[in-house]
Write a protein that holds these residues in place. Structure first.
Motif, PDB file in Angstrom:
ATOM      1  N   HIS A 182       6.933 -39.921  56.670  1.00 45.93           N
ATOM      2  CA  HIS A 182       5.721 -39.378  56.073  1.00 45.93           C
ATOM      3  C   HIS A 182       4.500 -40.066  56.668  1.00 45.93           C
ATOM      4  CE1 HIS A 182       2.744 -38.241  53.055  1.00 45.93           C
ATOM      5  NE2 HIS A 182       3.581 -37.308  52.650  1.00 45.93           N
ATOM      6  N   ILE A 259       3.201 -31.507  57.769  1.00 39.59           N
ATOM      7  CA  ILE A 259       4.503 -32.126  57.511  1.00 39.59           C
ATOM      8  C   ILE A 259       5.470 -31.108  56.922  1.00 39.59           C
ATOM      9  CG2 ILE A 259       3.480 -34.398  57.033  1.00 39.59           C
ATOM     10  CD1 ILE A 259       4.194 -33.812  54.036  1.00 39.59           C
ATOM     11  N   GLN A 264      10.264 -35.075  55.580  1.00 39.81           N
ATOM     12  CA  GLN A 264       9.420 -36.274  55.679  1.00 39.81           C
ATOM     13  C   GLN A 264       9.068 -36.771  54.290  1.00 39.81           C
ATOM     14  OE1 GLN A 264       6.919 -33.819  58.588  1.00 39.81           O
ATOM     15  NE2 GLN A 264       6.373 -35.900  59.172  1.00 39.81           N
ATOM     16  N   ARG A 266       8.267 -39.605  51.445  1.00 41.18           N
ATOM     17  CA  ARG A 266       7.636 -40.930  51.422  1.00 41.18           C
ATOM     18  C   ARG A 266       8.640 -41.951  50.947  1.00 41.18           C
ATOM     19  NH1 ARG A 266       1.558 -41.503  49.217  1.00 41.18           N
ATOM     20  NH2 ARG A 266       1.750 -43.569  50.129  1.00 41.18           N
TER      21      ARG A 266
END
Length: 269
Positions: A182, A259, A264, A266
């Motif tokens: 991320h 994204i 992706q 976090r």
DNA sequence: TGAATTGTTATCGT
DNA sequence: AACGATAACAATTC
């Protein structure tokens, strides 16, 4: 818009037409674009042979026979155009080089953000650029040091030319996707496996883009076909090529960022 | 018409 | 003080 792969492509294309040629003339009616000044650039390059054409980060570098260097940065909308008669009347011509073989190279730049800089001290002029991501010395360990040494979000860090030279908005988004990271992840929180993956992603996406002659998304940079292989950049709302989830656009440090929210995540993995 | 666009630099805050 | 985040800026296109 031109990032490392586009600049590399331009360098490879103009190298055979420039190396060994003598600069016969230089003209520009754009004082702001030439440093230290148009007259200074002209005085120092006219009459010189072009020994080599290379790239450092996003700079095009012309090495002259007396050791001087001409650095050209295309910024957003700069481009080279050869005055062949073939491509009509080039627009937004800001500077022109006349060569001893009669050819003329034009620097066109709609937005006038580009820069032409003459220097006798190449090392000094490029001292604040980070390592070249495609060179052998750019190892995963080196990247790991750059990341761990700072506490920054990954995206602005990768865009910072003093950290790594050559990445722009497109290939930063693409590298982060390929690494499954991320863009807001803190640089000092990556585990070794993630660092290795990011290192591999940066290098492989840049090499693929060079093989594809860069990305052509609009009128600014023609001739590339990497846009067909982009995974996230400019694909807002389209399905992720890996998991079919819709690509999401967000804003990171006033930059458009793309994204896959599933690929992706976090935090971890 | 104004929003979007990018890398760099200047500035602000921690 | 050093670093990181943020704003401003260049000028044009759509």
């Amino acid at each position: 818009m031109p990032e490392l792969p586009e600049v590399e492509t331009i360098v490879r294309q103009c190298r055979p037409r420039l190396v060994g040629r003598r600069i016969a003339a230089f003209n520009s009616a754009w004082p702001r674009g030439c440093r230290p000044s148009v007259a200074h650039v002209r005085r120092n390059i006219v009459g010189r042979l072009v020994h080599a054409v290379s790239r450092r980060g996003k700079f095009i570098v012309l090495e002259l026979d007396d050791g001087g260097h001409l650095l050209i940065h295309l910024r957003m909308s700069g481009r080279f155009e050869w005055l062949d008669g073939g491509n009509g009347r080039p627009r937004h011509v800001r500077a022109a080089w006349g060569l001893d073989d009669g050819n003329r190279l034009l620097f066109c730049d709609a937005r006038k953000f580009g820069r032409i800089t003459y220097t006798r001290d190449l090392a000094g002029a490029t001292a604040d650029l980070g390592p070249e991501p495609l060179e052998r010395c750019f190892t995963a360990a080196r990247l790991g040091h750059l990341l761990r040494h700072r506490r920054r979000q990954l995206k602005p860090l990768l865009l910072d030319q003093t950290v790594i030279a050559g990445l722009g908005n497109i290939y930063t988004d693409e590298a982060l996707f390929r690494a499954g990271l991320h863009p807001l992840t803190r640089s000092d929180t990556l585990r070794p496996a993630q660092i290795r993956r990011l290192h591999q992603a940066i290098r492989s996406v840049l090499r693929l883009a060079i093989r594809n002659h860069g990305t052509t998304l609009d009128w600014i940079y023609p001739g590339g076909w990497m846009q067909r292989r982009l995974m996230v950049y400019g694909r807002t709302g389209e399905p992720c090529r890996r998991c079919r989830t819709a690509i999401v656009a967000l804003r990171v440090g006033q930059r458009g960022t793309h994204i896959c929210p599933k690929c992706q995540r976090r935090g971890e993995e």
